[in-house]
Every structure is written in structure tokens, then in C-alpha cells.
Write a protein that holds these residues in place. Sequence first.
Motif, mmCIF file in Angstrom:
data_model
loop_
_atom_site.group_PDB
_atom_site.id
_atom_site.type_symbol
_atom_site.label_atom_id
_atom_site.label_comp_id
_atom_site.label_asym_id
_atom_site.label_seq_id
_atom_site.Cartn_x
_atom_site.Cartn_y
_atom_site.Cartn_z
ATOM 1 N N ALA A 1 -0.765 -16.371 1.063
ATOM 2 C CA ALA A 1 -1.695 -15.791 0.085
ATOM 3 C C ALA A 1 -3.128 -15.814 0.613
ATOM 4 O O ALA A 1 -3.924 -14.940 0.282
ATOM 5 C CB ALA A 1 -1.603 -16.542 -1.235
ATOM 6 N N GLY A 2 -3.451 -16.793 1.458
ATOM 7 C CA GLY A 2 -4.799 -16.884 2.001
ATOM 8 C C GLY A 2 -4.978 -16.172 3.333
ATOM 9 O O GLY A 2 -6.076 -16.163 3.884
ATOM 10 N N ALA A 3 -3.922 -15.565 3.858
ATOM 11 C CA ALA A 3 -3.987 -14.883 5.158
ATOM 12 C C ALA A 3 -4.737 -13.560 5.034
ATOM 13 O O ALA A 3 -4.875 -13.012 3.939
ATOM 14 C CB ALA A 3 -2.573 -14.635 5.673
ATOM 15 N N PRO A 4 -5.229 -13.038 6.158
ATOM 16 C CA PRO A 4 -5.908 -11.734 6.123
ATOM 17 C C PRO A 4 -4.977 -10.634 5.616
ATOM 18 O O PRO A 4 -3.754 -10.751 5.714
ATOM 19 C CB PRO A 4 -6.278 -11.480 7.583
ATOM 20 N N ALA A 5 -5.567 -9.597 5.105
ATOM 21 C CA ALA A 5 -4.785 -8.463 4.591
ATOM 22 C C ALA A 5 -4.021 -7.794 5.720
ATOM 23 O O ALA A 5 -4.416 -7.861 6.884
ATOM 24 C CB ALA A 5 -5.707 -7.464 3.913
ATOM 25 N N GLY A 6 -2.928 -7.147 5.366
ATOM 26 C CA GLY A 6 -2.131 -6.429 6.348
ATOM 27 C C GLY A 6 -2.716 -5.061 6.660
ATOM 28 O O GLY A 6 -3.855 -4.755 6.301
ATOM 29 N N LEU A 7 -1.923 -4.245 7.324
ATOM 30 C CA LEU A 7 -2.363 -2.914 7.737
ATOM 31 C C LEU A 7 -1.857 -1.845 6.782
ATOM 32 O O LEU A 7 -0.661 -1.604 6.701
ATOM 33 C CB LEU A 7 -1.848 -2.593 9.147
ATOM 34 N N GLY A 8 -2.739 -1.206 6.062
ATOM 35 C CA GLY A 8 -2.389 -0.058 5.230
ATOM 36 C C GLY A 8 -1.516 -0.392 4.044
ATOM 37 O O GLY A 8 -1.371 -1.533 3.630
ATOM 38 N N THR A 9 -0.924 0.654 3.498
ATOM 39 C CA THR A 9 -0.001 0.554 2.371
ATOM 40 C C THR A 9 1.361 1.053 2.837
ATOM 41 O O THR A 9 1.489 1.570 3.948
ATOM 42 C CB THR A 9 -0.477 1.430 1.199
ATOM 43 N N ILE A 10 2.354 0.934 1.993
ATOM 44 C CA ILE A 10 3.689 1.409 2.370
ATOM 45 C C ILE A 10 3.659 2.906 2.677
ATOM 46 O O ILE A 10 4.401 3.389 3.522
ATOM 47 C CB ILE A 10 4.726 1.057 1.280
ATOM 48 N N ALA A 11 2.757 3.648 2.050
ATOM 49 C CA ALA A 11 2.637 5.085 2.309
ATOM 50 C C ALA A 11 2.027 5.369 3.679
ATOM 51 O O ALA A 11 2.100 6.492 4.166
ATOM 52 C CB ALA A 11 1.803 5.751 1.221
ATOM 53 N N ARG B 1 2.106 -7.391 5.121
ATOM 54 C CA ARG B 1 1.748 -8.731 4.641
ATOM 55 C C ARG B 1 1.551 -8.773 3.127
ATOM 56 O O ARG B 1 0.465 -9.079 2.637
ATOM 57 C CB ARG B 1 0.493 -9.236 5.330
ATOM 58 N N PRO B 2 2.587 -8.465 2.366
ATOM 59 C CA PRO B 2 2.429 -8.544 0.909
ATOM 60 C C PRO B 2 2.151 -9.979 0.474
ATOM 61 O O PRO B 2 2.666 -10.930 1.056
ATOM 62 C CB PRO B 2 3.772 -8.046 0.366
ATOM 63 N N LYS B 3 1.303 -10.140 -0.522
ATOM 64 C CA LYS B 3 0.922 -11.471 -0.998
ATOM 65 C C LYS B 3 1.960 -11.988 -1.998
ATOM 66 O O LYS B 3 2.379 -11.262 -2.900
ATOM 67 C CB LYS B 3 -0.450 -11.416 -1.692
ATOM 68 N N PRO B 4 2.388 -13.247 -1.865
ATOM 69 C CA PRO B 4 3.351 -13.814 -2.805
ATOM 70 C C PRO B 4 2.689 -14.107 -4.156
ATOM 71 O O PRO B 4 1.487 -14.364 -4.238
ATOM 72 C CB PRO B 4 3.804 -15.105 -2.123
ATOM 73 N N ASN B 5 3.495 -14.075 -5.196
ATOM 74 C CA ASN B 5 3.030 -14.426 -6.535
ATOM 75 C C ASN B 5 3.249 -15.936 -6.699
ATOM 76 O O ASN B 5 4.366 -16.399 -6.908
ATOM 77 C CB ASN B 5 3.807 -13.639 -7.588
ATOM 78 N N LEU B 6 2.168 -16.696 -6.598
ATOM 79 C CA LEU B 6 2.276 -18.160 -6.641
ATOM 80 C C LEU B 6 2.773 -18.669 -7.992
ATOM 81 O O LEU B 6 3.351 -19.752 -8.067
ATOM 82 C CB LEU B 6 0.932 -18.791 -6.283
#
Length: 101
Positions: free
Chosen positions: A51-61, A28-33
Motif C-alpha cells: 500500500a505504501g509502494a510507488p504507483a504502478g504504470l498506467g491503468t488496465i486500459a 501494482r494495485p493497492k490492497p484494501n487493508l
Amino acid sequence: MGNPARGAGRTGASHPMVVNEAVLALLRPKPNLAQLTGEPAEALAAAQAAAGAPAGLGTIASYATAVALPATGTWSNPGKGGALADIVITAPEGGERRCCS
């Protein structure tokens, strides 16, 4: 990507790209408004909701693709007959490995 996925991509199969899209959806990467000036109102509304949604799971790593899940052998040297997971995530909040195929 592992050899099976790489071979599927050469023959035109869309499966490797679907796996990549699934990883991005989980991140769930956040868009640059700021980059949406001049875009239609529908696109701006969708980006603001993301942009207002909950964070995703982890990082790409945190993600690995085409991971062998051995039925025989070891993790470092899997034997024949094991499964190949499309996506494996190590979620920092859970401290466990989960598999999706």
C-alpha cells in the motif's frame, strides 16, 4: 487474448496466465487493508508495504496483449513474418509505446 494465446491456454500452457500476472505486477494495485482483519501478521505487513509502494504504470486500459508487430504489411493488416508482443503498454507519463516479449 489473441488466437495463439487462446490455443495455448486450451492445451494447458501457463504462458497466458504469466502475461496476466505481469500486467498486474506492473499495475501494482493497492490492497484494501480493511479486509485484512484477522489475517496473520506477515500478510498484514506485506499488504502495508504494498500500500505504501510507488504507483504502478498506467491503468488496465493502458495495456494490450498479443499485439502484432509487423515486419511486413501494415499495423492494421500485418503480413507474415512479424513478431507478436506479449504485452504493449501506452504509458501516460512517457507518451510512448514500449514492448515486452
